[in-house]
Design a protein around this motif. Structure first.
Motif, PDB file in Angstrom:
ATOM      1  N   SER A 115       3.652 -12.517  -4.033  1.00 27.41           N
ATOM      2  CA  SER A 115       4.329 -11.984  -5.084  1.00 27.41           C
ATOM      3  C   SER A 115       5.906 -12.103  -5.159  1.00 27.41           C
ATOM      4  CB  SER A 115       3.893 -10.500  -5.183  1.00 27.41           C
ATOM      5  OG  SER A 115       4.198  -9.726  -4.209  1.00 27.41           O
ATOM      6  N   LYS A 116       6.426 -11.820  -3.685  1.00 30.24           N
ATOM      7  CA  LYS A 116       7.674 -11.959  -3.435  1.00 30.24           C
ATOM      8  C   LYS A 116       8.312 -13.365  -3.782  1.00 30.24           C
ATOM      9  CE  LYS A 116      11.064 -10.690  -0.010  1.00 30.24           C
ATOM     10  NZ  LYS A 116      11.431 -10.191   1.181  1.00 30.24           N
ATOM     11  N   TYR A 150      -3.699  -8.705   2.466  1.00 31.26           N
ATOM     12  CA  TYR A 150      -2.899  -7.883   2.007  1.00 31.26           C
ATOM     13  C   TYR A 150      -1.445  -8.569   2.224  1.00 31.26           C
ATOM     14  CZ  TYR A 150      -6.696  -4.796   2.177  1.00 31.26           C
ATOM     15  OH  TYR A 150      -8.144  -4.205   1.679  1.00 31.26           O
ATOM     16  N   GLY A 198       1.435  -9.728  -0.702  1.00 28.45           N
ATOM     17  CA  GLY A 198       2.906  -9.358  -0.659  1.00 28.45           C
ATOM     18  C   GLY A 198       3.739 -10.788  -0.765  1.00 28.45           C
TER      19      GLY A 198
END
Length: 65
Positions: A25-26, A18, A22
């Motif tokens: 993608s950032k 997870y 994150g």
């Protein structure tokens, strides 16, 4: 599909899947905003470059807890 670097190695580097999603993608969004010309000239996808940076230790996630 992301083959290089292997997803298992990325999960070990970041800590869990997870946090990896994150972080990737950032970083990919940042690359698309600030380095679009480099991505286009090299023919590299933003997520692939972000994954390689994480694997190489150039980008680190913030570990909570």
């Amino acid at each position: 599909m992301l083959i290089d670097p292997p997803i298992d190695k990325l999960v070990e580097t970041v800590g869990n899947k997870y946090a990896l999603v994150g972080l990737l993608s950032k970083r990919a969004r940042t690359l698309m905003e600030k380095r679009r010309d480099y991505l286009d000239s090299e023919g590299v996808h933003a997520v692939t470059l972000a994954a390689k940076e994480v694997c190489d230790g150039k980008v680190e996630g913030v570990e909570e807890g």
